[in-house]
Scaffold this motif. Structure first.
Motif, short mmCIF file in Angstrom:
data_model
loop_
_atom_site.label_atom_id
_atom_site.label_comp_id
_atom_site.label_asym_id
_atom_site.label_seq_id
_atom_site.Cartn_x
_atom_site.Cartn_y
_atom_site.Cartn_z
N UNK A 183 1.00 -1.32 0.00
CA UNK A 183 -0.04 -0.02 -0.08
C UNK A 183 0.80 1.33 -0.07
N UNK A 184 1.96 1.36 0.81
CA UNK A 184 2.93 2.58 0.97
C UNK A 184 3.63 2.67 -0.43
N UNK A 185 3.91 1.79 -0.92
CA UNK A 185 4.77 1.90 -2.24
C UNK A 185 3.63 2.52 -3.30
N UNK A 186 2.56 1.95 -3.32
CA UNK A 186 1.57 2.58 -4.30
C UNK A 186 1.31 3.87 -3.96
N UNK A 187 1.29 4.30 -2.60
CA UNK A 187 0.70 5.74 -2.28
C UNK A 187 1.75 6.62 -2.65
N UNK A 188 3.01 6.25 -2.38
CA UNK A 188 4.06 6.87 -2.60
C UNK A 188 4.14 7.32 -4.22
N UNK A 189 4.24 6.36 -4.91
CA UNK A 189 4.23 6.57 -6.29
C UNK A 189 3.10 7.55 -6.81
N UNK A 190 1.76 7.28 -6.50
CA UNK A 190 0.78 8.16 -6.86
C UNK A 190 0.92 9.60 -6.14
N UNK A 191 1.39 9.71 -4.95
CA UNK A 191 1.63 11.14 -4.31
C UNK A 191 2.88 11.63 -5.27
N UNK A 192 3.90 11.15 -5.58
CA UNK A 192 4.83 11.89 -6.58
C UNK A 192 4.24 12.20 -7.75
N UNK A 193 3.59 11.62 -8.40
CA UNK A 193 2.82 11.99 -9.79
C UNK A 193 1.98 12.95 -9.64
#
Length: 228
Positions: free
Chosen positions: A25-35
């Motif tokens: 979940x965290x990896x997905x959230x971080x990737x989305x937050x960056x984008x």
């Protein structure tokens, strides 16, 4: 499963990522937050506490440097916290985040917190320190079984509904009964709050991150969230 849950016509959107522990979940959230050039609010009832990053899988220093995280590692282990406090603090944070971005991300598996933020929580009395401290002392002295029996005395209806393994929830119900002078179940209206932003919830299954990459998830986001 990915669920689109718009609440109104605002151009601000909250993306909520939930699911079991350890699925990415965290990896997905971080990737989305960056984008999306935005920030993350943690909805993890353990990550709020300091000094236990390994047991809670809290974001690393590198991850917090890459993307701003909120409500992580800010309380001592013996501090009180609740879904009501999470709702209040998260809504204040969202006001600030939405001034900087059209998007915000909530990530975590504590569904009481997620539900409080997305749907609102019943207005409950503020617990006086003397009631809370006295109940804590009694709980330490007499144990969980005593606390469960106390709830059964004060509110037999909620006693039948509550997860009896969730002692924190049992404790909260007892202290509300003692403060309000009436059963906790009488105060639970179930009314849903209206939020001034759209809400998109993503509930990831156990094998989601083993079969998806952040790149594919991003393609789904550009295509629009949808039910699968």
């Amino acid at each position: 499963m990915i669920v689109n849950q718009p609440t109104n016509n605002t151009d601000k959107t909250l993306i909520v990522i939930t699911g079991p522990t350890g699925i990415g979940k965290s990896a997905i959230a971080i990737e989305l937050a960056k984008r999306l050039s935005t920030e993350i609010i943690s909805a993890d009832s353990r990550q709020i506490y300091r000094h236990i990053p390994i047991t809670t899988a809290a974001p690393t220093i590198e991850e917090k440097t890459a993307v701003t995280h909120h409500l992580v590692d800010f309380l001592e282990l013996d501090s009180y916290y609740s879904a009501s406090l999470f709702e209040e603090q998260s809504l204040k944070l969202l006001e600030l985040i939405f001034k900087r971005s059209d998007y915000a991300i909530v990530c975590g598996g504590s569904m009481m917190y997620v539900d409080a933020l997305c749907n609102g929580i019943d207005q409950l009395p503020t617990i006086p320190n003397d009631i809370r401290n006295a109940l804590m002392d009694e709980h330490r002295l007499y144990g969980d079984e005593w606390l469960l029996n106390r709830l059964n005395e004060l509110d037999p209806i909620y006693y039948e509904q509550v997860d009896k393994k969730n002692i924190k929830r049992v404790f909260h119900a007892v202290e509300i009964c003692l403060t309000a002078g009436k059963p906790y179940s009488d105060l639970r209206t179930g009314n849903r709050a209206t939020r001034p932003f759209k809400i998109i919830k993503t509930a990831l299954p156990h094998n989601y991150y083993t079969t998806k990459s952040a790149h594919i998830i991003w393609i789904e986001w550009e295509d629009g969230f949808y039910v699968r």
